[in-house]
Design a protein around this motif. Structure first.
Motif, PDB file in Angstrom:
ATOM      1  N   VAL A   1     -24.253  17.930  -4.206  1.00 48.28           N
ATOM      2  CA  VAL A   1     -23.231  18.739  -3.544  1.00 48.28           C
ATOM      3  C   VAL A   1     -21.995  17.909  -3.209  1.00 48.28           C
ATOM      4  O   VAL A   1     -20.857  18.380  -3.300  1.00 48.28           O
ATOM      5  CB  VAL A   1     -23.792  19.374  -2.250  1.00 48.28           C
ATOM      6  N   HIS A   2     -22.211  16.653  -2.828  1.00 52.36           N
ATOM      7  CA  HIS A   2     -21.084  15.821  -2.419  1.00 52.36           C
ATOM      8  C   HIS A   2     -21.413  14.358  -2.684  1.00 52.36           C
ATOM      9  O   HIS A   2     -22.580  13.957  -2.656  1.00 52.36           O
ATOM     10  CB  HIS A   2     -20.773  16.028  -0.926  1.00 52.36           C
TER      11      HIS A   2
ATOM     12  N   PRO B   1     -23.043  21.941  -7.899  1.00 45.56           N
ATOM     13  CA  PRO B   1     -21.916  22.238  -7.018  1.00 45.56           C
ATOM     14  C   PRO B   1     -20.833  21.163  -7.016  1.00 45.56           C
ATOM     15  O   PRO B   1     -19.643  21.479  -6.837  1.00 45.56           O
ATOM     16  CB  PRO B   1     -22.577  22.367  -5.647  1.00 45.56           C
ATOM     17  N   PHE B   2     -21.200  19.898  -7.242  1.00 49.42           N
ATOM     18  CA  PHE B   2     -20.212  18.825  -7.219  1.00 49.42           C
ATOM     19  C   PHE B   2     -19.337  18.805  -8.462  1.00 49.42           C
ATOM     20  O   PHE B   2     -18.234  18.255  -8.449  1.00 49.42           O
ATOM     21  CB  PHE B   2     -20.913  17.473  -7.057  1.00 49.42           C
ATOM     22  N   GLY B   3     -19.827  19.404  -9.575  1.00 46.26           N
ATOM     23  CA  GLY B   3     -19.016  19.414 -10.787  1.00 46.26           C
ATOM     24  C   GLY B   3     -19.843  19.539 -12.050  1.00 46.26           C
ATOM     25  O   GLY B   3     -21.053  19.759 -12.013  1.00 46.26           O
ATOM     26  N   HIS B   4     -19.150  19.418 -13.178  1.00 46.49           N
ATOM     27  CA  HIS B   4     -19.781  19.518 -14.495  1.00 46.49           C
ATOM     28  C   HIS B   4     -19.796  18.133 -15.132  1.00 46.49           C
ATOM     29  O   HIS B   4     -18.797  17.413 -15.115  1.00 46.49           O
ATOM     30  CB  HIS B   4     -19.011  20.494 -15.384  1.00 46.49           C
ATOM     31  N   PHE B   5     -20.936  17.770 -15.737  1.00 44.39           N
ATOM     32  CA  PHE B   5     -21.096  16.438 -16.305  1.00 44.39           C
ATOM     33  C   PHE B   5     -21.589  16.527 -17.737  1.00 44.39           C
ATOM     34  O   PHE B   5     -22.446  17.354 -18.062  1.00 44.39           O
ATOM     35  CB  PHE B   5     -22.091  15.619 -15.468  1.00 44.39           C
ATOM     36  N   ARG B   6     -21.055  15.667 -18.585  1.00 47.34           N
ATOM     37  CA  ARG B   6     -21.474  15.555 -19.985  1.00 47.34           C
ATOM     38  C   ARG B   6     -22.122  14.194 -20.223  1.00 47.34           C
ATOM     39  O   ARG B   6     -22.009  13.297 -19.407  1.00 47.34           O
ATOM     40  CB  ARG B   6     -20.268  15.728 -20.918  1.00 47.34           C
ATOM     41  N   ASP B   7     -22.769  14.074 -21.382  1.00 43.14           N
ATOM     42  CA  ASP B   7     -23.431  12.827 -21.763  1.00 43.14           C
ATOM     43  C   ASP B   7     -24.361  12.328 -20.661  1.00 43.14           C
ATOM     44  O   ASP B   7     -24.366  11.151 -20.297  1.00 43.14           O
ATOM     45  CB  ASP B   7     -22.392  11.758 -22.110  1.00 43.14           C
TER      46      ASP B   7
END
Length: 248
Positions: free
Chosen positions: A241-242, A193-199
């Motif tokens: 989430v946050h 929910p907080f976002g999309h992350f790579r690596d």
């Protein structure tokens, strides 16, 4: 520390490490990462006064909020906050981190964890004081431990330089807390929910005390843990989430 999987969650060392920004000058590492029940000797002089490991930063005032969902759709809220307090353990000033779990506003678990970072960026787990609640009453303190009390030994939560295949003990208190971990990947992705992350660093966590329990945790640079998934012994999912970070 495999807290919520069951109503709770080999000899490779670091030879070269990336030194976090908090450190300058000569660097002395405590040695190979701990394994099993092997004792370790930590020198307070080898530790720094803040935790700035890229994958597990713990600046005082930081706060993570997670949503945990079980197989039946039940939800809990997990609030993790880094306090400005420290606790002296083995002569090392360990940072006090508060971990609180609630369900529909009712306290389920209240834990104070103690962490410290060495000169090579390894984040050590020095112990925890944990209490489980039912209807406002403490029903268990199982899993509580402190390094060098009753034979307990510290472990590592996040290496200073994560490497695929690196295995290490996270904690050791015989029969109570024997979690271990292995790094599986350094280039995963995670959507929460907080976002999309790579690596993202993917870590497998397990314990010989409950051999059917297995959990995967994913850590994003500059953030910390963003996702935890129970892959055996349960099907819980814990998502970020946050996040509140203190001013730089």
């Amino acid at each position: 520390m495999l807290r919520r999987l069951a109503t709770l969650i080999v000899g490779v060392g670091l030879t070269t490490t990336a030194v976090p920004s908090a450190m300058a000058g000569a660097v002395v590492c405590p040695g190979p990462l701990p394994q099993g029940e092997d004792p370790v000797v930590l020198d307070p002089a080898d530790f720094v006064d803040r935790i700035d490991n890229p994958y597990l930063p713990m600046a005082p005032g930081s706060r993570w909020t997670y949503r945990e969902t079980d197989s039946e759709g039940g939800r809990q809220r997990v609030d993790v906050s880094v306090t400005s307090r420290t606790r002296s353990i083995l002569g090392i000033d360990a940072v006090v981190v508060h971990d609180k779990v609630t369900a529909r506003g009712e306290l389920v678990e209240n834990t104070f964890d103690w962490y410290a970072q060495d000169a090579c960026g390894n984040v050590w787990y020095m112990g925890e004081n944990t209490k489980e609640y039912e209807h406002g009453v403490v029903v268990s303190t199982a899993g509580s431990w402190e390094a060098e009390v009753d034979g307990a030994q510290p472990g590592v939560i996040m290496p200073g330089e994560p490497q695929v295949g690196l295995s290490y003990r996270q904690e050791y208190y015989a029969g109570e807390a024997e979690d271990a971990a292995t790094i599986l990947s350094l280039d995963e992705q995670a959507q929460v929910p907080f976002g999309h992350f790579r690596d993202v660093v993917l870590v497998k966590e397990y314990t010989p005390l409950h051999r059917r329990i297995l959990e995967y945790k994913l850590y994003a640079e500059g953030v910390g843990m963003v996702l935890a998934i129970a892959v055996s012994g349960g099907s819980d999912r814990e998502e970020l989430v946050h996040l509140d970070l203190p001013p730089a």
